[in-house]
Design an enzyme around this catalytic site. Structure first.
Site, PDB file in Angstrom:
ATOM      1  N   GLY A  81      23.622 -23.689   1.558  1.00  0.00           N
ATOM      2  CA  GLY A  81      24.695 -22.816   2.002  1.00  0.00           C
ATOM      3  C   GLY A  81      25.405 -23.320   3.248  1.00  0.00           C
ATOM      4  O   GLY A  81      24.770 -23.655   4.238  1.00  0.00           O
ATOM      5  N   CYS A  82      26.721 -23.383   3.229  1.00  0.00           N
ATOM      6  CA  CYS A  82      27.537 -23.792   4.376  1.00  0.00           C
ATOM      7  C   CYS A  82      28.603 -22.723   4.621  1.00  0.00           C
ATOM      8  O   CYS A  82      28.773 -21.816   3.826  1.00  0.00           O
ATOM      9  CB  CYS A  82      28.225 -25.134   4.118  1.00  0.00           C
ATOM     10  SG  CYS A  82      27.091 -26.486   3.682  1.00  0.00           S
ATOM     11  N   THR A  83      29.330 -22.859   5.727  1.00  0.00           N
ATOM     12  CA  THR A  83      30.450 -21.971   6.026  1.00  0.00           C
ATOM     13  C   THR A  83      31.599 -22.813   6.553  1.00  0.00           C
ATOM     14  O   THR A  83      31.398 -23.648   7.436  1.00  0.00           O
ATOM     15  CB  THR A  83      30.071 -20.908   7.066  1.00  0.00           C
ATOM     16  OG1 THR A  83      28.881 -20.227   6.659  1.00  0.00           O
ATOM     17  CG2 THR A  83      31.197 -19.901   7.233  1.00  0.00           C
TER      18      THR A  83
END
Length: 394
Positions: A2-4
């Protein structure tokens, strides 16, 4: 993984720079150490083989020098993630996205198939290479492009030829503009130019919420796509809109996920970023709030209330729902509420790269890659010039 991501158009940023920024997060329960390197043309491979997909691709013989943030332990491949090349073009790859079963039924992922049986014996099946993915994107694209648009077109062509085994979002920027590309199934892709006066918030779900298919397959001024996108949508009944403007499609509805987990893992992060950058635009917390952490229609892009600074970007990419009952470090909510939503600022950030192309500077000093390692609520950014032959040892 998961990244943003946050993308800031040049008219929305404090100094007129298009800015691309992304947290690279390790897998749940892990922490993946990273490096920041400069890859010279002599060190760029001419024949590239991926570790995960066992795919070999011949590369052009004229690469540019570029920076990258590869894995410190290369057992799973390069994972170059974020960098800027000698032509002052930036690339961030990738924001892992989500899709839906209808899309994958129409255009499945291209996954590696290991060999089965014994060579020479009946029933033996040779290994079949997979497509390209986050491990490969930066290495295959960034050294060969001179504009953000060229980045979209090169990656798009590679996706059409080799396919991919995962859903990803990729950002490209130069001194003038930012483009955002999203993969759609195994071989299809869409891309949209970020409006100059807006910022874009991207958690781990397909994000583009409005797409002009006519422009993408025609002039390509603001949108680009796989050349058969119109037929792909029509043949597989992917357009779910009721009426609407001819030639337009909502990619979130057509290609995105529609799962309950999005409402605790993904949409709350977009809500949190826009709540911070547009605090007065909405009633974010009241009982009649238009957008909540569980909203599926939070805008992809929004005009900020004031110009966005580097400090703002670092702040929103470190958010843990400060000022709300969802903050795990506060006592505002119940124990359940404080651990309900996935924060942006977590303990498994690998690195943050903010890629800033400053149009007002000479080309030799135009590009900066701001870097922070480990957990963003507890670290700081360091600016590195990218038109250099090597990065500092420390």
């Amino acid at each position: 993984m998961g990244c943003t991501t946050i993308l800031v158009g040049r008219d929305a940023s404090y100094d007129g720079s298009p800015i691309v920024a992304r947290n690279e997060d390790s897998a749940n329960g892990e922490w993946n150490p990273k490096r920041i390197v400069v890859v010279s043309p002599a060190d760029q491979p001419r024949s590239y083989t991926s570790v995960l997909a066992h795919l070999t691709i011949d590369l052009p013989d004229d690469p540019l020098r570029y920076t990258a943030a590869p894995n410190a332990i290369p057992d799973e491949g390069v994972w170059g993630e974020a960098g800027i090349n000698a032509a002052n073009v930036a690339m961030s790859a990738t924001e892992t996205l989500t899709t839906n079963e209808r899309v994958l039924g129409a255009d499945p992922f291209v996954e590696y198939q290991a060999a089965s049986g014994t060579p020479g014996e009946a029933g033996y099946l040779a290994a079949v290479a997979g497509g390209i993915g986050e491990e490969d994107f930066l290495t295959l694209v960034l050294p060969y492009i001179r504009t953000a648009r060229e980045g979209v077109l090169r990656l798009g062509a590679l996706l059409e030829e080799y396919g991919t085994y995962e859903s990803n979002g990729v950002a490209f920027s130069d001194a003038d503009e930012i483009w955002w590309l999203e993969t759609v199934g195994g071989h299809h892709w869409i891309a949209r130019r970020v409006p100059d006066d807006q910022y874009v918030t991207m958690p781990n779900q397909l994000g583009i919420d409005s797409f002009d298919v006519d422009d993408a397959l025609g002039e390509g001024a603001e949108y680009l796509a796989s050349p058969d996108l119109r037929e792909f949508i029509a043949d597989n009944h992917l357009d779910l809109s009721l009426g609407g403007q001819p030639g337009m499609v909502n990619p979130r509805e057509a290609f995105g996920s529609h799962s309950d987990s999005d409402h605790v893992y993904n949409s709350p992060r977009a809500w949190s970023m826009q709540r911070a950058l547009n605090p007065h635009a909405e009633d974010w917390d009241g009982p009649t709030a238009r957008y909540t952490p569980a909203s599926d229609d939070i805008p992809w892009g929004r005009v900020p209330e004031r110009k966005v600074t580097l400090e703002d970007i670092k702040y929103v990419l470190s958010l843990h729902y400060q000022g709300t009952r969802y903050d795990p470090y506060s006592a505002l909510g119940t124990e359940a509420e404080r651990h309900l939503l996935r924060p942006i600022g977590i303990n498994r950030h690998s690195e943050l790269s903010i890629l800033q192309i400053r149009p007002y500077r000479p080309e030799a000093s135009r590009a900066l890659q701001w870097v922070a390692f480990a957990s963003n609520p507890f670290n700081t950014l360091v600016p590195l010039y990218t038109n250099v032959d090597r990065t500092p040892d420390y």
